[in-house]
Every structure is written in structure tokens, then in C-alpha cells.
Design a protein around this motif. Structure first.
Motif, PDB file in Angstrom:
ATOM      1  N   ARG A  23       0.905  -1.294   0.114  1.00 45.06           N
ATOM      2  CA  ARG A  23      -0.049   0.002   0.000  1.00 45.06           C
ATOM      3  C   ARG A  23       0.776   1.175   0.025  1.00 45.06           C
ATOM      4  NH1 ARG A  23      -3.561   1.414   4.479  1.00 45.06           N
ATOM      5  NH2 ARG A  23      -4.628   3.361   3.837  1.00 45.06           N
ATOM      6  N   GLU A  24       1.871   1.241   0.548  1.00 46.32           N
ATOM      7  CA  GLU A  24       3.001   2.422   0.492  1.00 46.32           C
ATOM      8  C   GLU A  24       4.080   2.300  -0.353  1.00 46.32           C
ATOM      9  OE1 GLU A  24       2.423   4.777   2.711  1.00 46.32           O
ATOM     10  OE2 GLU A  24       0.483   4.043   3.206  1.00 46.32           O
ATOM     11  N   GLY A  25       3.624   1.774  -1.622  1.00 44.58           N
ATOM     12  CA  GLY A  25       4.694   1.434  -2.641  1.00 44.58           C
ATOM     13  C   GLY A  25       5.119   2.900  -2.982  1.00 44.58           C
ATOM     14  N   ARG A  26       6.321   2.591  -3.996  1.00 43.93           N
ATOM     15  CA  ARG A  26       6.986   3.964  -4.357  1.00 43.93           C
ATOM     16  C   ARG A  26       6.624   4.158  -5.859  1.00 43.93           C
ATOM     17  NH1 ARG A  26       9.455   6.557  -0.324  1.00 43.93           N
ATOM     18  NH2 ARG A  26      10.577   5.214   1.027  1.00 43.93           N
ATOM     19  N   GLY A  27       6.298   5.433  -5.827  1.00 44.56           N
ATOM     20  CA  GLY A  27       5.855   6.231  -7.102  1.00 44.56           C
ATOM     21  C   GLY A  27       7.001   6.677  -7.950  1.00 44.56           C
ATOM     22  N   ALA A  28       6.723   7.754  -8.612  1.00 48.67           N
ATOM     23  CA  ALA A  28       7.711   8.381  -9.301  1.00 48.67           C
ATOM     24  C   ALA A  28       8.788   9.038  -8.261  1.00 48.67           C
ATOM     25  CB  ALA A  28       7.328   9.557 -10.178  1.00 48.67           C
ATOM     26  N   ALA A  29       9.957   9.345  -8.938  1.00 44.21           N
ATOM     27  CA  ALA A  29      10.935  10.204  -7.904  1.00 44.21           C
ATOM     28  C   ALA A  29      11.206   9.373  -6.233  1.00 44.21           C
ATOM     29  CB  ALA A  29      10.585  11.493  -7.898  1.00 44.21           C
ATOM     30  N   GLY A  30      10.580   8.136  -6.337  1.00 41.99           N
ATOM     31  CA  GLY A  30      11.020   7.572  -4.940  1.00 41.99           C
ATOM     32  C   GLY A  30       9.882   7.902  -3.995  1.00 41.99           C
ATOM     33  N   MET A  31       8.800   8.720  -4.422  1.00 43.05           N
ATOM     34  CA  MET A  31       7.913   9.256  -3.574  1.00 43.05           C
ATOM     35  C   MET A  31       6.770   8.148  -3.130  1.00 43.05           C
ATOM     36  SD  MET A  31       7.180  12.863  -4.746  1.00 43.05           S
ATOM     37  CE  MET A  31       7.348  14.126  -3.362  1.00 43.05           C
ATOM     38  N   SER A  32       6.353   7.845  -1.838  1.00 39.28           N
ATOM     39  CA  SER A  32       5.502   6.710  -1.499  1.00 39.28           C
ATOM     40  C   SER A  32       4.205   7.367  -2.095  1.00 39.28           C
ATOM     41  CB  SER A  32       5.194   6.494  -0.136  1.00 39.28           C
ATOM     42  OG  SER A  32       4.734   7.638   0.672  1.00 39.28           O
ATOM     43  N   THR A  33       3.288   6.506  -2.336  1.00 45.58           N
ATOM     44  CA  THR A  33       1.960   6.763  -2.959  1.00 45.58           C
ATOM     45  C   THR A  33       1.080   7.471  -2.047  1.00 45.58           C
ATOM     46  OG1 THR A  33       1.091   4.714  -2.189  1.00 45.58           O
ATOM     47  CG2 THR A  33       1.903   4.776  -4.608  1.00 45.58           C
ATOM     48  N   SER A  34       1.331   7.498  -0.665  1.00 48.33           N
ATOM     49  CA  SER A  34       0.731   8.264   0.453  1.00 48.33           C
ATOM     50  C   SER A  34       1.100   9.552   0.374  1.00 48.33           C
ATOM     51  CB  SER A  34       0.579   7.831   1.575  1.00 48.33           C
ATOM     52  OG  SER A  34       2.147   7.766   2.143  1.00 48.33           O
ATOM     53  N   VAL A  35       2.368  10.084  -0.236  1.00 48.03           N
ATOM     54  CA  VAL A  35       2.804  11.387  -0.202  1.00 48.03           C
ATOM     55  C   VAL A  35       2.266  11.787  -1.489  1.00 48.03           C
ATOM     56  CG1 VAL A  35       4.800  12.880  -0.198  1.00 48.03           C
ATOM     57  CG2 VAL A  35       4.756  10.840   1.229  1.00 48.03           C
ATOM     58  N   VAL A  36       2.136  11.307  -2.355  1.00 49.11           N
ATOM     59  CA  VAL A  36       1.639  11.920  -3.642  1.00 49.11           C
ATOM     60  C   VAL A  36       0.166  12.237  -3.512  1.00 49.11           C
ATOM     61  CG1 VAL A  36       1.136  11.433  -6.143  1.00 49.11           C
ATOM     62  CG2 VAL A  36       3.303  10.718  -5.157  1.00 49.11           C
ATOM     63  N   SER A  37      -0.478  11.192  -2.922  1.00 53.24           N
ATOM     64  CA  SER A  37      -1.828  11.288  -2.717  1.00 53.24           C
ATOM     65  C   SER A  37      -2.054  12.757  -1.684  1.00 53.24           C
ATOM     66  CB  SER A  37      -2.585  10.044  -2.177  1.00 53.24           C
ATOM     67  OG  SER A  37      -3.798  10.417  -1.525  1.00 53.24           O
ATOM     68  N   LEU A  38      -1.185  12.828  -0.710  1.00 53.62           N
ATOM     69  CA  LEU A  38      -1.405  13.939   0.319  1.00 53.62           C
ATOM     70  C   LEU A  38      -1.120  15.182  -0.336  1.00 53.62           C
ATOM     71  CD1 LEU A  38      -1.485  15.046   3.335  1.00 53.62           C
ATOM     72  CD2 LEU A  38       0.980  14.782   3.120  1.00 53.62           C
ATOM     73  N   PHE A  39      -0.136  15.211  -1.554  1.00 52.30           N
ATOM     74  CA  PHE A  39      -0.118  16.312  -2.329  1.00 52.30           C
ATOM     75  C   PHE A  39      -1.174  16.640  -3.154  1.00 52.30           C
ATOM     76  CE2 PHE A  39       1.734  18.288  -6.223  1.00 52.30           C
ATOM     77  CZ  PHE A  39       2.302  19.344  -5.653  1.00 52.30           C
ATOM     78  N   ARG A  40      -1.816  15.924  -3.724  1.00 51.98           N
ATOM     79  CA  ARG A  40      -2.997  16.073  -4.488  1.00 51.98           C
ATOM     80  C   ARG A  40      -4.177  16.551  -3.769  1.00 51.98           C
ATOM     81  NH1 ARG A  40      -2.550  10.664  -8.375  1.00 51.98           N
ATOM     82  NH2 ARG A  40      -0.831  11.557  -9.853  1.00 51.98           N
ATOM     83  N   THR A  41      -4.078  15.866  -2.613  1.00 53.96           N
ATOM     84  CA  THR A  41      -5.387  16.446  -1.675  1.00 53.96           C
ATOM     85  C   THR A  41      -4.961  17.886  -1.203  1.00 53.96           C
ATOM     86  OG1 THR A  41      -5.511  14.265  -0.904  1.00 53.96           O
ATOM     87  CG2 THR A  41      -6.512  16.030   0.493  1.00 53.96           C
ATOM     88  N   TYR A  42      -3.931  18.328  -0.972  1.00 50.62           N
ATOM     89  CA  TYR A  42      -3.428  19.536  -0.713  1.00 50.62           C
ATOM     90  C   TYR A  42      -3.763  20.505  -1.667  1.00 50.62           C
ATOM     91  CZ  TYR A  42      -0.600  23.647   1.024  1.00 50.62           C
ATOM     92  OH  TYR A  42      -0.313  24.877   1.185  1.00 50.62           O
ATOM     93  N   LEU A  43      -3.580  20.249  -2.834  1.00 56.38           N
ATOM     94  CA  LEU A  43      -3.623  21.191  -4.071  1.00 56.38           C
ATOM     95  C   LEU A  43      -5.111  21.161  -4.229  1.00 56.38           C
ATOM     96  CD1 LEU A  43      -0.875  20.049  -6.861  1.00 56.38           C
ATOM     97  CD2 LEU A  43      -0.966  22.250  -5.081  1.00 56.38           C
ATOM     98  N   ARG A  44      -5.927  20.084  -4.137  1.00 56.72           N
ATOM     99  CA  ARG A  44      -7.215  20.305  -4.530  1.00 56.72           C
ATOM    100  C   ARG A  44      -7.992  21.375  -3.290  1.00 56.72           C
ATOM    101  NH1 ARG A  44      -6.879  14.790  -6.070  1.00 56.72           N
ATOM    102  NH2 ARG A  44      -7.326  14.150  -3.947  1.00 56.72           N
ATOM    103  N   ALA A  45      -7.700  21.093  -2.062  1.00 59.55           N
ATOM    104  CA  ALA A  45      -7.916  21.951  -1.053  1.00 59.55           C
ATOM    105  C   ALA A  45      -7.562  23.326  -1.185  1.00 59.55           C
ATOM    106  CB  ALA A  45      -7.459  21.462   0.496  1.00 59.55           C
ATOM    107  N   ALA A  46      -6.293  23.610  -1.613  1.00 56.79           N
ATOM    108  CA  ALA A  46      -5.996  25.068  -2.036  1.00 56.79           C
ATOM    109  C   ALA A  46      -6.743  25.635  -3.310  1.00 56.79           C
ATOM    110  CB  ALA A  46      -4.630  25.110  -2.315  1.00 56.79           C
ATOM    111  N   GLN A  47      -7.192  24.971  -4.311  1.00 57.27           N
ATOM    112  CA  GLN A  47      -7.938  25.351  -5.188  1.00 57.27           C
ATOM    113  C   GLN A  47      -9.139  25.575  -4.944  1.00 57.27           C
ATOM    114  OE1 GLN A  47      -6.878  26.191  -8.153  1.00 57.27           O
ATOM    115  NE2 GLN A  47      -4.615  25.669  -7.905  1.00 57.27           N
ATOM    116  N   LYS A  48      -9.763  25.155  -3.629  1.00 53.06           N
ATOM    117  CA  LYS A  48     -11.236  25.370  -3.420  1.00 53.06           C
ATOM    118  C   LYS A  48     -11.154  26.905  -2.714  1.00 53.06           C
ATOM    119  CE  LYS A  48     -12.562  20.698  -3.263  1.00 53.06           C
ATOM    120  NZ  LYS A  48     -13.011  19.570  -2.155  1.00 53.06           N
ATOM    121  N   PHE A  49     -10.072  27.403  -2.342  1.00 51.04           N
ATOM    122  CA  PHE A  49     -10.029  28.646  -1.358  1.00 51.04           C
ATOM    123  C   PHE A  49     -10.630  29.748  -2.289  1.00 51.04           C
ATOM    124  CE2 PHE A  49      -8.661  29.954   2.649  1.00 51.04           C
ATOM    125  CZ  PHE A  49      -8.909  31.053   2.748  1.00 51.04           C
ATOM    126  N   PRO A  50     -11.776  30.663  -1.761  1.00 54.04           N
ATOM    127  CA  PRO A  50     -12.343  31.533  -2.588  1.00 54.04           C
ATOM    128  C   PRO A  50     -11.614  32.658  -2.988  1.00 54.04           C
ATOM    129  CG  PRO A  50     -13.605  31.182  -0.364  1.00 54.04           C
ATOM    130  CD  PRO A  50     -12.289  30.239  -0.481  1.00 54.04           C
TER     131      PRO A  50
END
Length: 113
Positions: A23-50
Motif C-alpha cells: 500500500r505504501e509503494g514507491r511512485g515517481a521520484a521515489g515518493m510513496s503513494t501516500s505522499v503523492v496522494s497527500l500532495f494532490r489532496t493539498y492542491l485540491r483543498a488550496a484550489q477550493k479557496f475563494p
């Protein structure tokens, strides 16, 4: 840091021995999938700011933070950083909700296209 810069991960040819990814496999650039998912979640939350100024700041700040810790290898430190990232996302979501209630009623000039 390739995932942050927007580069797509490379695909492996069929039949190569890669082993099983957990579940914690390595993705691009050696980042774990949970970190990549966290990054995407962060960007989605930031994009919702009015507010466009705050939204752009949050996106820029998030990218800087992820790049800052991209080469971290200590699992304990990574776990702490991920926990802080989740707290940041929760804070952004709460602040965005409150800001949406009390935001100025006139649109931002910068937000118009």
C-alpha cells in the motif's frame, strides 16, 4: 521531485520483475503513494479557496514544502511531515469554509478571466 514538476512517471515493460508493491509503494521520484496522494489532496483543498491571492499563495507554498522534503528518507520524519501535511489540509478546509461565509461580496479583479 518529478511528480511535483508535472512529469509523468515512466511505465515498466510487461514481464519485468518488479516485486509486489504494498500500500505504501514507491511512485515517481521515489515518493510513496501516500505522499503523492497527500500532495494532490493539498492542491485540491488550496484550489477550493475563494480568494485568488490566498489560493495562489497556498499552491506555491505547498509546492515549496513538498520540494523541501522530497529527498527525506527517514520513515519517522516522513510520518511526522505527513501528519503535519494532513493538519495543514484540515486548516485550509476550515479556513476556506469560514472565508466563504465572510468573504467580501465583490469579485476579485485578479480572479476574473
Amino acid at each position: 521531485a518529478h511528480i511535483i514538476a508535472g512529469a509523468a512517471p515512466t511505465k515498466r515493460a510487461r514481464g519485468t520483475q518488479t516485486g509486489r508493491r504494498g500500500r505504501e509503494g514507491r511512485g515517481a521520484a521515489g515518493m510513496s503513494t501516500s505522499v503523492v496522494s497527500l500532495f494532490r489532496t493539498y492542491l485540491r483543498a488550496a484550489q477550493k479557496f475563494p480568494d485568488v491571492n490566498i489560493r495562489d499563495f497556498l499552491v506555491r507554498r505547498g509546492r515549496e514544502e513538498f520540494r523541501k522534503y522530497a529527498h527525506e528518507t527517514d520513515p519517522a520524519k516522513i510520518e511526522k511531515i505527513v501528519a503535519e501535511g494532513k493538519e495543514s489540509i484540515a486548516l485550509i478546509e476550515r479556513t476556506s469554509s469560514v472565508y466563504g461565509i465572510y468573504a467580501p461580496k465583490h469579485p476579485s479583479v485578479l480572479g476574473q478571466k
